[in-house]
Design a protein around this motif. Structure first.
Motif, short mmCIF file in Angstrom:
data_model
loop_
_atom_site.label_atom_id
_atom_site.label_comp_id
_atom_site.label_asym_id
_atom_site.label_seq_id
_atom_site.Cartn_x
_atom_site.Cartn_y
_atom_site.Cartn_z
N THR A 65 -50.86 -27.87 19.38
CA THR A 65 -51.31 -27.87 20.02
C THR A 65 -52.52 -28.02 19.05
O THR A 65 -52.45 -28.38 18.01
CB THR A 65 -51.64 -26.37 20.87
N ASN A 66 -53.18 -28.97 20.38
CA ASN A 66 -54.46 -29.12 19.82
C ASN A 66 -55.66 -27.58 19.16
O ASN A 66 -57.16 -27.48 19.73
CB ASN A 66 -55.49 -29.90 20.13
N THR A 67 -55.18 -26.71 18.99
CA THR A 67 -55.84 -25.49 18.41
C THR A 67 -56.71 -25.33 17.37
O THR A 67 -56.05 -24.20 16.71
CB THR A 67 -54.94 -24.31 19.47
N TYR A 68 -55.95 -25.85 16.42
CA TYR A 68 -56.56 -25.65 14.40
C TYR A 68 -57.52 -24.87 14.35
O TYR A 68 -57.39 -23.68 14.01
CB TYR A 68 -55.79 -26.87 13.57
N GLY A 69 -58.65 -24.75 15.21
CA GLY A 69 -60.16 -24.26 14.98
C GLY A 69 -60.32 -23.17 16.21
O GLY A 69 -61.55 -23.00 16.59
N ALA A 70 -59.10 -23.34 17.23
CA ALA A 70 -59.54 -22.67 17.90
C ALA A 70 -59.72 -20.95 18.44
O ALA A 70 -59.00 -20.30 19.56
CB ALA A 70 -58.82 -23.28 19.47
N ASN A 71 -60.34 -20.80 17.27
CA ASN A 71 -60.84 -19.97 17.58
C ASN A 71 -62.27 -18.98 17.25
O ASN A 71 -62.42 -19.60 18.09
CB ASN A 71 -60.23 -18.79 16.13
N ARG A 72 -62.72 -17.81 17.84
CA ARG A 72 -63.94 -17.02 18.48
C ARG A 72 -64.89 -18.08 17.40
O ARG A 72 -66.42 -18.27 17.79
CB ARG A 72 -63.65 -15.71 19.08
N GLY A 107 -47.57 -23.57 18.73
CA GLY A 107 -49.04 -23.32 19.43
C GLY A 107 -49.93 -23.06 17.26
O GLY A 107 -49.07 -22.49 16.62
N ALA A 108 -50.63 -23.84 17.27
CA ALA A 108 -51.39 -24.60 15.94
C ALA A 108 -52.03 -22.98 16.04
O ALA A 108 -53.27 -23.20 16.49
CB ALA A 108 -51.74 -25.84 15.43
N VAL A 109 -52.25 -22.31 14.92
CA VAL A 109 -53.21 -21.27 14.62
C VAL A 109 -53.68 -21.43 12.92
O VAL A 109 -53.25 -21.42 12.15
CB VAL A 109 -52.58 -20.00 14.38
N LEU A 146 -49.08 -20.99 11.95
CA LEU A 146 -49.97 -20.47 11.05
C LEU A 146 -50.24 -21.88 9.90
O LEU A 146 -49.29 -21.88 8.76
CB LEU A 146 -49.55 -19.06 10.77
N GLU A 147 -51.37 -22.16 10.14
CA GLU A 147 -51.25 -23.38 8.50
C GLU A 147 -52.71 -23.71 8.43
O GLU A 147 -53.66 -22.86 8.40
CB GLU A 147 -50.93 -24.55 9.10
N THR A 148 -52.40 -23.94 6.58
CA THR A 148 -54.06 -24.83 6.03
C THR A 148 -54.33 -22.97 5.66
O THR A 148 -55.76 -23.15 5.89
CB THR A 148 -54.81 -25.07 6.80
N PHE A 149 -53.63 -21.99 5.41
CA PHE A 149 -54.33 -20.82 4.79
C PHE A 149 -54.32 -21.26 2.77
O PHE A 149 -53.24 -21.51 2.59
CB PHE A 149 -52.92 -19.92 5.30
N PHE A 150 -55.45 -21.03 2.61
CA PHE A 150 -55.68 -21.04 1.36
C PHE A 150 -54.77 -19.70 0.88
O PHE A 150 -55.08 -19.83 -0.43
CB PHE A 150 -57.01 -21.33 1.17
N ASP A 151 -55.63 -18.28 1.25
CA ASP A 151 -55.35 -17.16 0.43
C ASP A 151 -54.14 -16.24 1.05
O ASP A 151 -54.33 -16.62 2.52
CB ASP A 151 -57.03 -16.07 1.09
N LEU A 152 -53.35 -15.89 0.28
CA LEU A 152 -52.25 -15.41 0.83
C LEU A 152 -52.64 -14.10 1.53
O LEU A 152 -52.20 -13.75 2.56
CB LEU A 152 -51.00 -14.83 -0.63
N GLU A 153 -53.23 -13.71 1.09
CA GLU A 153 -53.96 -11.96 2.11
C GLU A 153 -54.97 -12.29 3.18
O GLU A 153 -54.24 -11.63 4.04
CB GLU A 153 -55.56 -11.97 0.86
N GLU A 154 -54.95 -13.94 3.64
CA GLU A 154 -55.44 -13.63 5.14
C GLU A 154 -54.28 -14.17 5.64
O GLU A 154 -54.38 -13.71 7.02
CB GLU A 154 -56.70 -15.21 5.39
N LEU A 155 -53.07 -14.81 4.65
CA LEU A 155 -51.96 -15.21 5.94
C LEU A 155 -51.56 -14.31 6.45
O LEU A 155 -50.64 -13.81 7.59
CB LEU A 155 -51.42 -16.25 4.94
#
Length: 620
Positions: A65-72, A107-109, A146-155
Motif C-alpha cells: 500500500t502507498n502508506t510508507y510514511g502515513a503515520n501521524r 500494508g506498508a508501515v 514493516l520496512e526501512t528500519f535503521f534501528d533494531l530497537e525501533e523495529l
C-alpha cells in the motif's frame, strides 16, 4: 488466491515477486518533488492505482500500500495529521482494486525515525504505530510489512505494538548503513533472532543498498529456522551528475541479481528506491518457474589483523615531484573506527613501497570516518609520510571550511583535493544535512584566495596561505567533451593538479590522454585494482562514476578472495604499463583497505623507473 489467510502459506511454500518503489517512481513520472506521495491516495487515487497496475502487469504478486510514511508524525509536517486513518484505509482500497484478486496486498508501515538522528519517545511511537496499523488492518490487508528500519530497537517496539493486533503475517525489514549491521550496532544475526522472539513471520532487508551488497550481508548472516526471508534492494546507490540524481542499476542487472538473492533463501524479492516496473519485470522473468531454495546458514571465520613495526621516510610535495619524474599518490581511506595502528602500519608500508604521498578522503561515500586532518597530522609527526587531504563541500558551511583550512595551515598540511562530496542521504547518517554552501569550483577559488592573503569574507589576512589545490575529474560520462569543459573551468578557478576517477581499460586511458592535451597542469590518472568479480559488478552497476569494460568483467568472472585480488592486481599492472608512458602522475586507490595490493603496484612503478620531462606532462 488472495484470501488473507493464504499469504503466510504462499510465503512459506513458494517464491513471490514483490513490487518496486512508489515515491521515487512517481517523481520519475513528473509529480512535483514537494508533493507527499501518501496524500495522493486521497487527491489522485488514479495515479496510485496506475502504479500498482504497472507493477502487477510487470509480474509482482505482492503489492504494498502507498502508506510508507502515513503515520501521524510525518503527516503532521504537511498539515495532514487528521487524515491518518483515511489515508491508510483508502490506500488499501486502491491496492485492492488494482490487484483484482491477482496479487496479495501488504500494508506498508515505515520507520518513524526514517534515518534521522534518533530522538524519540517509546510511548509516543507506540501510539503512532498502533494508529496506522489499526487503519491498515481495518482496510483489509493480507499482512503487514514493516520496512526501512535503521534501528533494531525501533523495529522491536513497532512489533511489540502491532503483533497483538492481528494474526495476519508480519514481515520486518531492516535497513543497513554498514553492510551486515544495524545503525544501533547489532549484527543482522542477532537482530533477526530478536525479531523472531517478538513473533515476526519473516525478516529481511530493504532500501539503502543495491542487490549485491544485500546478498553479501545475507551471506554472513544466520537466519533462525522457521523465518521467511525477504529482500527489497535499491536500484544501486544514488549518484549525482550535472545536478541530477539517479540510481545506477539497470533492470537487466537488477533481474540477474534476483537469482542470487533466491540462492540466499529469499522467498519474497522486490525492489525499493529507484526501482521501476521495468526492474520488477526483469525480476519476474528471472524467477519465473523457480521454486524457493532452503536457506543454508554460513560459517564465518574470524579475520586476523597483522601488526608490524613502523619506519620513517620523508618525501617532497606531489606537485614538486611530478614536474621531475613519475609521481605516485596512493589513496588510503581513514578508518571507520577509533583504532589507528593498522592504518598507520599500512600507510608506512605504502610509503616504503615508493608512494610520494598518502591521500586521505573526507568521509567518502558520506560515511563517518576519522578526521583526515587529525590523521594527516599524525602521519607527518610519527612517520613523515606526506599527506594530501580531501575537503568535501558537503560537510562544512563556509565558516567551517575556512576554519578547517586555517587549521590545516597551522599543521603545515598544504596539499588538498577539493571535491563536492557524496550526498549524506546515501551514507551512514542519511538524516544529516548536506551543506553545499559552495560547489567545488567556488571552493577552489576561495582556497586560492587564502593564498593571496584574503579571507573568504574578503578581509585581509596577516599571512598568506600556501595551499596546493587538486581537483577531481570523472571521465566515465556519455559526453567527454562536456566533462573536459568542466575540467577546464576548475583549472581556471585555480586548480594546481587533477586526480581522476579509476580507469579500467587502455582505450579510456588513451582517450583521456588525448582529450586533456591542452590541460596545462599535472594529471594523476586513477587506477584501483579490483578485488573480485562481485567487486567489479558493484563498481560497474551500483556505484556512480565508475564503469568496468566487458573484457575486464570477463577476466574477473567468478573470481573472489586471494585469486580475485591476484588477478585484480595483474589487470592493474597491465594498465599501469600504459599509464606511466602517458602520464607522470599516477593515483592508486586502495580497495577495502587492502593496502598490500597498492603497495605491490607502487613497487612495480618504481621498478619500471619511468621518468619524463615536465614539458611532456604539461602539454603547453
Amino acid at each position: 488466491m488472495t484470501h488473507r489467510s493464504d499469504l503466510r502459506a504462499a510465503l512459506t511454500d513458494s517464491l513471490l515477486v514483490g513490487d518496486g518503489a512508489m515515491s521515487t517512481y512517481l517523481y520519475q513520472q513528473g509529480i512535483p518533488v514537494g508533493m507527499i506521495a501518501e496524500e495522493l491516495s486521497l487527491s489522485r487515487p488514479d495515479w496510485i492505482e496506475e502504479v500498482h497496475r504497472q507493477y502487477l502487469e510487470a509480474g509482482a504478486r505482492l503489492i504494498e500500500t502507498n502508506t510508507y510514511g502515513a503515520n501521524r508524525e510525518r503527516l503532521s509536517r504537511y498539515g495532514l495529521e487528521g487524515k491518518v486513518s483515511r489515508i491508510n484505509r483508502e490506500s488499501v482500497a486502491i491496492a485492492r482494486r488494482a490487484a483484482e484478486g491477482k496479487a496479495y496486498v501488504a500494508g506498508a508501515v515505515g520507520s518513524i525515525n526514517a534515518g534521522r538522528v534518533p530522538r524519540w519517545s517509546p510511548a509516543e511511537y507506540r501510539d503512532l504505530y498502533e494508529e496506522q496499523a489499526t487503519a491498515l488492518l481495518y482496510g483489509g490487508v493480507d499482512g503487514i510489512i514493516l520496512e526501512t528500519f535503521f534501528d533494531l530497537e525501533e523495529l522491536l517496539l513497532a512489533l511489540e505494538v502491532i503483533r497483538p493486533l492481528t494474526d495476519r503475517p508480519i514481515l520486518a525489514q531492516l535497513t543497513m548503513l554498514e553492510v551486515g549491521r544495524t545503525r544501533d550496532g547489532h549484527p543482522l544475526t542477532k537482530a533477526f533472532s530478536e525479531l523472531q522472539k517478538q513473533g515476526v513471520d519473516g525478516v529481511g532487508l530493504n532500501c539503502r543498498v543495491g542487490p549485491l551488497q544485500m546478498e553479501q550481508a545475507l551471506e554472513k548472516t544466520v537466519l533462525p529456522d522457521g523465518l521467511i526471508l525477504t529482500a527489497f534492494p535499491n536500484a544501486g546507490r544514488l549518484g549525482g551528475s550535472d545536478g541530477e540524481y539517479q540510481y545506477e542499476s539497470t533492470p537487466e542487472y537488477f533481474g540477474s541479481r534476483a537469482k542470487a538473492l533466491r540462492q540466499q533463501g529469499a522467498r519474497l524479492i522486490g525492489g525499493c528506491c529507484g526501482t521501476t516496473p521495468g526492474h520488477i519485470r526483469k525480476v519476474a522473468e528471472a524467477l519465473q518457474g523457480l521454486a524457493p531454495i532452503p536457506r543454508v546458514n554460513p560459517k564465518i571465520p574470524e579475520e586476523e589483523v597483522v601488526s608490524l613495526p613502523l619506519q620513517v621516510r620523508s618525501r617532497p610535495t606531489v606537485v614538486e615531484q611530478v614536474r621531475k619524474e613519475t609521481t605516485v599518490i596512493v589513496e588510503f581511506d581513514p578508518p571507520k573506527d577509533l583504532e589507528i595502528d593498522e592504518f598507520l602500519h599500512g600507510a608506512e608500508v605504502l610509503h616504503q613501497a615508493g608512494a610520494d604521498a598518502i591521500t586521505l578522503a573526507d568521509n567518502s561515500m558520506a560515511t563517518p570516518r576519522m578526521s583526515n586532518m587529525a590523521l594527516a597530522s599524525i602521519l607527518k609527526s610519527r612517520t613523515h609520510v606526506e599527506p594530501l587531504v580531501h575537503i568535501a563541500c558537503r560537510d562544512r558551511n563556509l565558516l567551517g571550511q575556512q576554519s578547517h583550512l586555517m587549521g590545516l595551515h597551522a599543521l603545515d598540511i598544504d596539499q588538498i583535493l577539493v571535491v563536492t562530496g557524496d550526498p549524506t542521504r546515501i551514507g551512514d547518517l542519511p538524516g544529516a544535512s548536506s551543506i553545499y554552501d559552495v560547489n567545488s569550483f567556488d571552493l577552489i577559488r576561495m582556497v586560492k584566495q587564502l593564498n593571496e592573503g584574503i579571507s573568504f569574507s574578503g578581509k585581509p589576512l596577516r599571512q598568506r596561505g600556501r595551499f596546493v589545490v587538486g581537483a577531481a575529474f570523472n571521465p566515465h560520462v556519455s559526453r567527454l567533451e562536456a566533462a573536459i569543459r568542466r575540467l577546464e573551468k576548475k583549472v581556471e578557478a585555480g586548480a594546481d593538479f587533477i586526480m581522476t576517477q579509476p580507469i579500467y581499460d587502455v582505450e579510456t586511458l588513451q582517450q583521456v590522454h588525448e582529450a586533456t592535451r591542452q590541460i596545462p597542469i599535472p594529471i594523476f590518472i586513477g587506477v584501483m585494482p579490483l578485488t573480485g568479480h562481485r567487486n567489479a559488478l558493484f563498481l560497474h552497476h551500483e556505484l556512480p562514476g565508475v564503469k568496468i569494460p566487458v573484457s575486464v568483467m570477463e577476466r574477473m568472472q567468478d573470481l573472489k578472495g586471494p585469486k580475485g585480488r591476484e588477478i585484480g592486481v595483474k589487470l592493474a599492472e597491465e594498465l599501469l604499463d600504459e599509464a606511466v608512458s602517458l602520464f607522470n602522475g599516477i593515483y592508486l586507490i586502495t580497495p577495502f583497505h587492502y593496502w598490500e595490493m597498492t603497495a605491490e603496484l607502487t613497487r612495480r612503478i618504481r621498478r619500471r623507473g619511468k621518468s619524463r620531462s615536465i614539458a611532456t606532462l604539461e602539454r603547453s
